[in-house]
Enzyme design. Structure first.
Site, mmCIF file in Angstrom:
data_model
loop_
_atom_site.group_PDB
_atom_site.id
_atom_site.type_symbol
_atom_site.label_atom_id
_atom_site.label_comp_id
_atom_site.label_asym_id
_atom_site.label_seq_id
_atom_site.Cartn_x
_atom_site.Cartn_y
_atom_site.Cartn_z
ATOM 1 N N ASP A 188 -8.033 10.397 9.262
ATOM 2 C CA ASP A 188 -8.241 9.742 7.976
ATOM 3 C C ASP A 188 -9.016 8.439 8.167
ATOM 4 O OD1 ASP A 188 -8.171 9.520 5.273
ATOM 5 O OD2 ASP A 188 -6.051 8.962 5.123
ATOM 6 N N LYS A 201 5.586 0.649 7.776
ATOM 7 C CA LYS A 201 5.214 1.900 7.152
ATOM 8 C C LYS A 201 6.464 2.771 7.054
ATOM 9 C CE LYS A 201 1.991 5.155 8.598
ATOM 10 N NZ LYS A 201 0.709 5.359 9.247
ATOM 11 N N GLY A 255 0.835 -1.195 0.000
ATOM 12 C CA GLY A 255 0.000 0.000 0.000
ATOM 13 C C GLY A 255 0.861 1.232 0.000
ATOM 14 N N GLY A 263 0.535 5.791 0.463
ATOM 15 C CA GLY A 263 -0.324 6.940 0.732
ATOM 16 C C GLY A 263 0.531 8.171 0.770
ATOM 17 N N GLY A 264 -0.027 9.247 1.249
ATOM 18 C CA GLY A 264 0.684 10.507 1.262
ATOM 19 C C GLY A 264 1.980 10.452 2.046
ATOM 20 N N TYR A 265 1.993 9.633 3.106
ATOM 21 C CA TYR A 265 3.157 9.592 3.982
ATOM 22 C C TYR A 265 4.277 8.757 3.413
ATOM 23 C CZ TYR A 265 0.748 5.375 4.435
ATOM 24 O OH TYR A 265 0.120 4.219 4.082
ATOM 25 N N GLY A 266 3.969 7.872 2.455
ATOM 26 C CA GLY A 266 4.991 6.967 1.949
ATOM 27 C C GLY A 266 4.398 5.616 1.618
ATOM 28 N N LYS A 267 5.177 4.558 1.828
ATOM 29 C CA LYS A 267 4.715 3.235 1.413
ATOM 30 C C LYS A 267 4.608 2.255 2.580
ATOM 31 C CE LYS A 267 6.233 3.305 -3.343
ATOM 32 N NZ LYS A 267 7.197 2.844 -4.331
#
Ligand SMILES: *[C@@H]1O[C@H](CO)[C@@H](O)[C@H](O)[C@H]1NC(C)=O
Ligand SMILES: *[C@@H]1O[C@H](CO)[C@@H](O)[C@H](O)[C@H]1NC(C)=O
Ligand SMILES: *[C@@H]1O[C@H](CO)[C@@H](O)[C@H](O)[C@H]1NC(C)=O
Ligand SMILES: *[C@@H]1O[C@H](CO)[C@@H](O)[C@H](O)[C@H]1NC(C)=O
Ligand SMILES: *[C@@H]1O[C@H](CO)[C@@H](O)[C@H](O)[C@H]1NC(C)=O
Length: 948
Positions: free
Chosen positions: A754, A658, A637, A639-643
């Site tokens: 979120d 994460k 996955g 998202g904005g923060y990374g992978k």
């Protein structure tokens, strides 16, 4: 020029022709194997070239240039079983057991392997339905899919496996009824050759069909414990006279136990924890060794006379079966008796063990009865007796007696050294029973129906050791010795497990073939365990040491060449690493002012740093290794923060890692604060933090891996999990509780920011777990007054008030949660084809009509049953998405409301959450056969240092 080119091409061509000619492997098999293993990680290092048969690839066996067997147990492989498997068309044996990295579904094409006789996928992470095409495997005699995450129903086509002998689907999430044949198709009743039906620890429901059993069957083990079977035990069971072990315990079975006096070979009968009623069954005349009828609703009665007549019996459990009257002294004179459990009854009078009791008698558990007297001077017997909770223990003086104390039996056993002095080994090696330091291959041996109870009797363990060794000898398998340790009886499953370590001969480690062959002997039941331990199964651990394949001291040219090449590669890597480290350092220096963790580092080895509750420190190198260098295959996955990456820790535990991207790096002090906070956040509905990495300019959080993926996947039908109304209510409650905890019990409080179906994960029991609150903003005081400059969240879930005012409060999460509820109800995405779910619901809704007139937009799965309480849940959802934050309920109020809706739907929310907590903790803490780290240090007090 042109001629040269032609010549060159010609040489290449010739070379290829030669290669193919020299090759002894069938080309389709090779292509099939290549395709199959294309996405696998950690393949055996000798899998090079294009000739698996000719160059003896580890784990592969051929006959006449065709691959007939693939045995890859415990090889730390990861990947999937793709449809390419069908190309290896002569395959007879496929064993991929104990590779926790194997996941995905079994492809339908498996049914094309017409010669397959053995299919073993034990202890991996396969999921989804078992394909119906498995019924095409006419040659199959051995099918073991246990200890995975298969769901859906047992395919009735399994009834077409007319040669099957061993059928083990235990420890999965199979549901639905037990299929039997009818006009529409086959069923399990047709499996006349089968000896083993192992279906325990699933979610099978409905009655046990009478048709399942007939005199044509040759079953010896019928094991259905820990399911959701209801209905009564069919009297047809008595027709299967070959039966030796029957387990129907831990279901919801009702009615009377049928007459089974015909089962002359039956030795183990487990019927506990059901709702069986009528009178206690008459078991006289049987050869029973182990009888457990506890926790049922039989008519009140005295201890039945047959109990004192079963000469072979070691174990009798009649706890909580409404017994009354006196305990007959004749019971204790049974010659083999080891354990009698009569607790939680209304037994009265004097407890008299008599003088001719069995010398093996280990436990006489009569706790919580009405016993008023006990006189026994023999101290062995006094130690065996448990009378806590009886009137006799209320008398002054009696309380101090050992039999009036509550006790836990503590099992212990560890194979003793074989007339030698154990060594103190270095580099994680262990001293074998023959006092050699080596790396053992370890695993857990589990008995599904142990028929003994005297765990202090060492001869039982010794018998297992000896029979294992003699099996290895007869199989010509090089094993130096076997050691057993950590005996454990799981009282919630009645399974008995042992840690087993197999030590290599000569050298101090096994090669891959050695490990997978040992595993195959166990998983294929080539090892015939002693009766008292059968049936058993085995769960192998990863073998740690062949991975590095440490160099042996042999001196052939190949090795030297290899070494030279190795040195060269090493130099190149060293140079690259130097450059990398330099760059990293520069990067790190800009990313962080100073390392606030330095004072933690000394504690790295002794476990967690003091400020951390349970969260571990990981080095960058470790996480790199666990994720296979952050490979794309492990990326689950982003998202904005990374992978987010999936990783497998060295103990086999799966984790989600994460990794913050460059733009999401926090200041180091903030990162530290966040970890300290997260490590204190523990709730069953929150994904928990396993550890973190703060090194080389990286910030990573390591979370527990949640088996069943996101709620969104399940709602979209991508996971194969059917979410009925009740399950949805439970998920709603779980998620709400997780959020309420973040808002009200985390200190300082955490606003998720979120909340969405993508961030609700479902564990293997479909408990909801809120994830991704890791990089969320903490609600510190400055935030309460401050205006955040950047609105974060996901379209469709975003609180409009927060969007406009940029003022973040807990109520923003409540808004998103309201959208999530609507998603649960409708199965639609928040914004689908340009339509916003909130507006759609409001548009269609009519409170005066049944189900608020929402039928057309309800999810089709929930409309199949009457979704009790649906209207109230819609009301709740709409109150959560009110325009003004002040009008929305708090998460605590939301929890209360969902609980009341669950009551309306006929569920007990407190017991629901109580049981889910328990099972969850069970699952995560110690799997029924989970391996505990065992440590020999201290076991051998007089240890010497290994000579080097
Ligand atoms: C199962 O066997 C029956 C006959 O016994 C046959 O009609 C049916 O097609 C078979 N199904 C499969 C999937 O092999
Ligand atoms: C057994 O369970 C099924 C659903 O799993 C249910 O429909 C049925 O009514 C139950 N039967 C009894 C006797 O409780
Ligand atoms: C059980 O069946 C046997 C014959 O199959 C019969 O002799 C016996 O009396 C029966 N027992 C009971 C309790 O009905
Ligand atoms: C046993 O339970 C069944 C179903 O719950 C009921 O119909 C029957 O009357 C009960 N029998 C006795 C003897 O209590
Ligand atoms: C693995 O070890 C066994 C004996 O320990 C040996 O016979 C075999 O050749 C080895 N296999 C490989 C591929 O090294």
């Amino acid at each position: 020029m042109d001629r040269e080119r032609k010549l060159f091409l010609l040489i290449i061509l010739l070379f290829q022709v030669l290669l193919v000619a020299a090759q002894t492997s069938n080309i389709d098999d090779f292509k099939g194997l290549t395709g199959l293993t294309e996405n696998w990680n950690q393949k055996p290092p000798n899998w090079v070239g294009s000739d698996p048969c000719g160059s003896n690839w580890e784990g592969i066996r051929c006959e006449n240039s065709r691959i007939i067997s693939i045995k890859l147990s415990s090889m730390k492989l990861s990947g999937t079983l793709s449809s390419e498997i069908q190309s290896i068309s002569e395959l007879e044996i496929l064993d991929l057991s104990f590779n926790m990295g194997f996941t995905g579904r079994i492809p339908d094409e498996i049914g094309n392997l017409k010669n397959l006789n053995t299919l073993i996928l034990v202890g991996c992470r396969f999921f989804g339905i078992i394909p119906a095409s498995i019924g095409n495997l006419k040659q199959l005699t051995f099918l073991a899919l246990n200890a995975n995450q298969f769901s859906g129903e047992i395919p009735s086509t399994i009834g077409n496996l007319s040669n099957i002998q061993w059928l083990d689907l235990s420890d999965n999430q199979l549901q639905g009824s037990i299929p039997v044949s009818d006009d529409n198709g086959p069923g399990l009743d047709l499996l006349h050759t089968a000896k083993h039906f192992h279906f325990g620890n699933n979610r099978l429901s409905g009655p046990v069909p009478a048709k399942l059993f007939s005199s044509n069957m040759n079953l010896i083990h019928v094991i259905f414990d820990n399911n959701r079977l209801n209905g009564s035990i069919p009297s047809s069971l008595g027709l299967v006279t070959s039966l030796e072990v029957v387990r129907f315990d831990r279901n919801q079975m009702i009615g009377q136990v049928p007459n089974i006096s015909t089962l002359g070979k039956l030795t183990e009968l487990y019927l506990s924890n059901n709702n069986l009623n009528g009178s206690l069954p008459d078991l006289s005349g049987l050869s029973l060794i182990y009888v457990d009828l506890s926790n049922n609703s039989f008519n009140a009665s005295e201890i039945p006379p047959w109990a004192s007549t079963l000469q072979y019996m070691t174990t009798l459990n009649l706890g909580n079966t409404r017994l009354q009257g006196n305990i007959p002294v004749s019971l204790f004179s049974l010659p083999n008796l080891e354990s009698v459990v009569l607790r939680d009854n209304q037994l009265t009078g004097d407890l008299d063990i008599g003088s001719s009791y069995s010398s093996n008698l280990q436990t006489v558990d009569v706790e919580d009865n009405q016993i008023s007297d006990f006189s026994q001077t023999n101290s062995q017997i006094s130690k065996a007796v448990l009378l806590f909770g009886n009137p006799i223990c209320l008398e002054t003086g009696a309380r101090a007696q050992s039999y009036c104390q509550e006790r836990q039996s503590n099992l212990s056993y560890s194979t003793s050294p074989n007339n030698c002095s154990p060594l103190l080994c270095i580099s994680n090696k262990l001293s074998s029973p023959n006092c050699k330091c080596a790396y053992p291959y370890t695993g857990t041996l589990i008995s599904r129906a142990l028929s003994i109870s005297n765990f202090a009797n060492k001869s039982y363990y010794v018998e297992i050791e000896q029979t294992l060794m003699s099996t290895f000898r007869s199989q010509n398998l090089p094993v130096d010795s076997v050691s057993l340790s950590n005996p454990f009886k799981n009282s919630s499953t009645d399974y008995f497990q042992l840690t087993v370590s197999f030590f290599p001969p000569q050298q101090d480690l096994f090669n891959r073939t050695g490990v997978s062959t040992i595993a195959f002997v166990l998983v294929n039941q080539i090892y015939d365990a002693p009766e008292f331990f059968s049936p058993y199964f085995f769960i192998g651990d990863d073998y740690q040491y062949y991975a590095g394949e440490p160099s042996k001291n042999s001196t052939n040219a190949g090795v030297i060449a290899g070494a030279v090449a190795g040195v060269f590669v090493f130099l190149v890597i060293a140079v690259l690493a130097g450059i990398y480290a330099f760059r990293q350092k520069k990067r790190a220096q800009t990313a962080m002012d100073r390392n606030p963790f330095v004072n933690w580092e000394q504690n790295k080895d002794s476990g967690a740093a003091p400020q951390l509750k349970g969260a571990r420190w990981f080095s960058f190198e470790e996480l790199k290794k666990y994720t296979n260098n952050f490979s794309d295959a492990n990326n689950i996955g982003s998202g904005g923060y990374g992978k987010v990456y999936r990783g497998v820790l060295s103990n086999g535990e799966l984790v989600a890692i994460k990794r913050a991207g460059q733009g999401s790096l926090q200041g180091s002090v903030e990162f530290k604060t966040e970890i300290e906070l997260l490590s204190r956040v523990h709730h069953k509905n929150l994904v928990s933090l396993v550890g973190f990495c703060f090194e080389k300019g990286e910030q990573m959080l390591v979370y527990e891996y949640i088996a069943n993926g996101t709620l969104m996947d399940s709602l979209q039908g991508k996971s194969g999990i059917m979410l009925d109304w009740i399950k949805r209510l439970k998920i709603a409650l779980g998620s709400a509780k997780g959020l309420a905890y973040l808002h009200e019990h985390a200190n300082p409080p955490i606003i998720h920011r979120d909340v969405k179906s993508n961030n609700i994960l479902l564990d293997d029991r479909l408990n909801a777990k809120v994830s991704d609150f890791g990089l969320s903003k903490l609600l510190v005081d400055s935030e309460r007054s401050h205006v955040t400059t950047q609105v974060k969240g996901t379209m469709g879930y975003l609180d409009p008030e927060y969007y406009m005012t940029q003022q973040l409060t807990e109520k923003s999460d409540v808004y998103s949660f309201g959208v999530l509820l609507l998603e649960l109800i409708t199965g639609r995405r928040p914004i689908e084809q340009g339509k916003f779910i909130v507006r759609e619901v409001v548009r269609v809704m009519d409170r005066s009509k049944d189900l608020y007139n929402l039928q057309e937009i309800l999810d089709s799965t929930i409309i199949k049953t009457t979704p009790k309480g649906l209207e109230k849940l819609v009301d709740l959802a709409l109150s959560c998405v009110k325009e003004y934050a002040a009008e929305r309920p708090s998460m605590a109020e939301v929890v209360k409301e969902i609980e009341s809706i669950m009551e309306l739907a006929g569920l007990n929310p407190t017991s629901e959450s109580a049981t889910t907590t328990e099972t969850f903790e069970d699952a995560s803490g110690s799997h029924p056969y989970g391996k505990e780290d065992f440590n020999y240090s201290g076991v051998y007090p007089s240890a010497k240092l290994e000579p080097q």
